[in-house]
Design a protein around this motif. Structure first.
Motif, PDB file in Angstrom:
ATOM      1  N   LEU A 112      32.379  14.042 -13.644  1.00  0.00           N
ATOM      2  CA  LEU A 112      33.387  12.985 -13.624  1.00  0.00           C
ATOM      3  C   LEU A 112      32.688  11.663 -13.314  1.00  0.00           C
ATOM      4  N   PHE A 113      32.999  10.645 -14.099  1.00  0.00           N
ATOM      5  CA  PHE A 113      32.457   9.309 -13.871  1.00  0.00           C
ATOM      6  C   PHE A 113      33.550   8.467 -13.228  1.00  0.00           C
ATOM      7  N   GLU A 114      33.272   7.951 -12.046  1.00  0.00           N
ATOM      8  CA  GLU A 114      34.222   7.116 -11.317  1.00  0.00           C
ATOM      9  C   GLU A 114      33.671   5.694 -11.286  1.00  0.00           C
ATOM     10  N   ILE A 115      34.458   4.742 -11.749  1.00  0.00           N
ATOM     11  CA  ILE A 115      34.062   3.335 -11.760  1.00  0.00           C
ATOM     12  C   ILE A 115      35.003   2.608 -10.808  1.00  0.00           C
ATOM     13  N   ARG A 116      34.442   2.094  -9.712  1.00  0.00           N
ATOM     14  CA  ARG A 116      35.251   1.454  -8.678  1.00  0.00           C
ATOM     15  C   ARG A 116      34.846  -0.005  -8.527  1.00  0.00           C
ATOM     16  N   SER A 117      35.835  -0.878  -8.527  1.00  0.00           N
ATOM     17  CA  SER A 117      35.600  -2.313  -8.351  1.00  0.00           C
ATOM     18  C   SER A 117      35.057  -2.576  -6.953  1.00  0.00           C
ATOM     19  N   ASN A 118      34.019  -3.399  -6.862  1.00  0.00           N
ATOM     20  CA  ASN A 118      33.466  -3.746  -5.545  1.00  0.00           C
ATOM     21  C   ASN A 118      34.327  -4.775  -4.820  1.00  0.00           C
ATOM     22  N   SER A 119      35.162  -5.528  -5.557  1.00  0.00           N
ATOM     23  CA  SER A 119      36.014  -6.535  -4.922  1.00  0.00           C
ATOM     24  C   SER A 119      37.400  -5.984  -4.587  1.00  0.00           C
ATOM     25  N   LYS A 151      41.065  -0.277  -6.881  1.00  0.00           N
ATOM     26  CA  LYS A 151      41.035  -0.217  -8.335  1.00  0.00           C
ATOM     27  C   LYS A 151      39.864   0.660  -8.789  1.00  0.00           C
ATOM     28  N   LYS A 152      40.204   1.729  -9.525  1.00  0.00           N
ATOM     29  CA  LYS A 152      39.141   2.577 -10.046  1.00  0.00           C
ATOM     30  C   LYS A 152      39.553   3.184 -11.376  1.00  0.00           C
ATOM     31  N   LEU A 153      38.544   3.533 -12.151  1.00  0.00           N
ATOM     32  CA  LEU A 153      38.716   4.236 -13.417  1.00  0.00           C
ATOM     33  C   LEU A 153      37.984   5.558 -13.311  1.00  0.00           C
ATOM     34  N   GLU A 154      38.468   6.572 -14.006  1.00  0.00           N
ATOM     35  CA  GLU A 154      37.787   7.869 -14.036  1.00  0.00           C
ATOM     36  C   GLU A 154      37.734   8.372 -15.465  1.00  0.00           C
ATOM     37  N   PHE A 155      36.561   8.881 -15.837  1.00  0.00           N
ATOM     38  CA  PHE A 155      36.362   9.453 -17.164  1.00  0.00           C
ATOM     39  C   PHE A 155      35.691  10.808 -16.998  1.00  0.00           C
ATOM     40  N   THR A 156      36.184  11.809 -17.713  1.00  0.00           N
ATOM     41  CA  THR A 156      35.632  13.157 -17.640  1.00  0.00           C
ATOM     42  C   THR A 156      34.493  13.313 -18.623  1.00  0.00           C
ATOM     43  N   GLY A 157      33.354  13.770 -18.124  1.00  0.00           N
ATOM     44  CA  GLY A 157      32.182  13.980 -18.967  1.00  0.00           C
ATOM     45  C   GLY A 157      32.260  15.299 -19.719  1.00  0.00           C
ATOM     46  N   GLU A 158      31.817  15.272 -20.954  1.00  0.00           N
ATOM     47  CA  GLU A 158      31.753  16.465 -21.796  1.00  0.00           C
ATOM     48  C   GLU A 158      30.295  16.746 -22.130  1.00  0.00           C
ATOM     49  N   SER A 159      29.950  18.019 -22.252  1.00  0.00           N
ATOM     50  CA  SER A 159      28.569  18.392 -22.553  1.00  0.00           C
ATOM     51  C   SER A 159      28.168  17.919 -23.943  1.00  0.00           C
ATOM     52  N   ALA A 160      26.986  17.292 -24.008  1.00  0.00           N
ATOM     53  CA  ALA A 160      26.409  16.876 -25.281  1.00  0.00           C
ATOM     54  C   ALA A 160      25.149  17.696 -25.561  1.00  0.00           C
ATOM     55  N   GLY A 161      24.899  18.729 -24.741  1.00  0.00           N
ATOM     56  CA  GLY A 161      23.734  19.583 -24.895  1.00  0.00           C
ATOM     57  C   GLY A 161      22.531  19.069 -24.121  1.00  0.00           C
ATOM     58  N   ASP A 162      21.569  19.941 -23.925  1.00  0.00           N
ATOM     59  CA  ASP A 162      20.319  19.611 -23.224  1.00  0.00           C
ATOM     60  C   ASP A 162      20.547  19.009 -21.847  1.00  0.00           C
ATOM     61  N   GLY A 163      21.601  19.443 -21.137  1.00  0.00           N
ATOM     62  CA  GLY A 163      21.871  18.969 -19.782  1.00  0.00           C
ATOM     63  C   GLY A 163      22.529  17.605 -19.719  1.00  0.00           C
ATOM     64  N   THR A 164      22.900  17.054 -20.876  1.00  0.00           N
ATOM     65  CA  THR A 164      23.504  15.723 -20.925  1.00  0.00           C
ATOM     66  C   THR A 164      25.026  15.830 -21.016  1.00  0.00           C
ATOM     67  N   TYR A 165      25.701  15.045 -20.205  1.00  0.00           N
ATOM     68  CA  TYR A 165      27.161  14.980 -20.207  1.00  0.00           C
ATOM     69  C   TYR A 165      27.544  13.526 -20.429  1.00  0.00           C
ATOM     70  N   LYS A 166      28.506  13.291 -21.331  1.00  0.00           N
ATOM     71  CA  LYS A 166      28.885  11.926 -21.698  1.00  0.00           C
ATOM     72  C   LYS A 166      30.394  11.733 -21.646  1.00  0.00           C
ATOM     73  N   ALA A 167      30.764  10.470 -21.402  1.00  0.00           N
ATOM     74  CA  ALA A 167      32.168  10.056 -21.472  1.00  0.00           C
ATOM     75  C   ALA A 167      32.198   8.607 -21.923  1.00  0.00           C
ATOM     76  N   GLU A 168      33.177   8.289 -22.743  1.00  0.00           N
ATOM     77  CA  GLU A 168      33.345   6.908 -23.199  1.00  0.00           C
ATOM     78  C   GLU A 168      34.545   6.294 -22.500  1.00  0.00           C
ATOM     79  N   GLY A 169      34.420   5.010 -22.195  1.00  0.00           N
ATOM     80  CA  GLY A 169      35.516   4.299 -21.561  1.00  0.00           C
ATOM     81  C   GLY A 169      35.334   2.805 -21.716  1.00  0.00           C
ATOM     82  N   ILE A 170      36.351   2.077 -21.334  1.00  0.00           N
ATOM     83  CA  ILE A 170      36.334   0.618 -21.414  1.00  0.00           C
ATOM     84  C   ILE A 170      36.658   0.062 -20.041  1.00  0.00           C
ATOM     85  N   VAL A 171      35.815  -0.877 -19.584  1.00  0.00           N
ATOM     86  CA  VAL A 171      36.089  -1.611 -18.358  1.00  0.00           C
ATOM     87  C   VAL A 171      36.663  -2.946 -18.816  1.00  0.00           C
TER      88      VAL A 171
END
Length: 140
Positions: free
Chosen positions: A80-87, A91-111
């Protein structure tokens, strides 16, 4: 006579309980064998995103490379990728990572907004949890 019946019933129950505890059919042993073969080396997580320079409203690909003993981990239970505003820490966003193989997990999102954020990848794999964080600056 009543005491003998109670004693016999009690002994019968105790023998049944004792025997049922022994009838695991080797399940405990095979489970212990599996645990013994699991590496105690900690999982390592490398957190990145692309593009490196992020503009507000732009699509970002968050990536976690998960390894253990230098080998890719392809069986993570959660990424899980959590993006939290420092100010504004509420306010936070969360994106679930999916396996892309070879130990890599990815998620796309917009800030959507510019500012400074902390990106934390929450990775649970092989009875371990890792939470590396990095600072993300989103340009207007």
């Amino acid at each position: 006579m009543i005491h003998q019946r109670k004693l016999a019933a009690f002994l019968s129950v105790m023998i049944t309980v004792a025997l049922s505890g022994c009838s695991g059919g080797g399940k405990t042993e095979s489970h212990m064998h599996t645990v013994a073969n699991m590496s105690m080396e900690p999982i390592k997580v490398e957190l990145n995103w692309s593009p490196q320079q992020v503009t507000a409203g732009q699509k970002v690909t968050f990536e976690a490379l998960v390894t253990q003993d230098g080998e890719p981990v392809n069986d993570a239970k959660e990424v899980l990728f959590e993006i939290r505003s420092n100010s504004n820490t509420d306010k936070k966003l969360e994106f679930t990572g999916e396996s892309a193989g070879d130990g890599t997990y990815k998620a796309e999102g917009i800030v959507e907004t510019a500012g400074e954020f902390t990106v934390t990848s929450h990775v649970t794999a092989r009875t371990q949890h890792s939470m590396p964080s990095k600072k993300l600056v989103v340009q207007p």
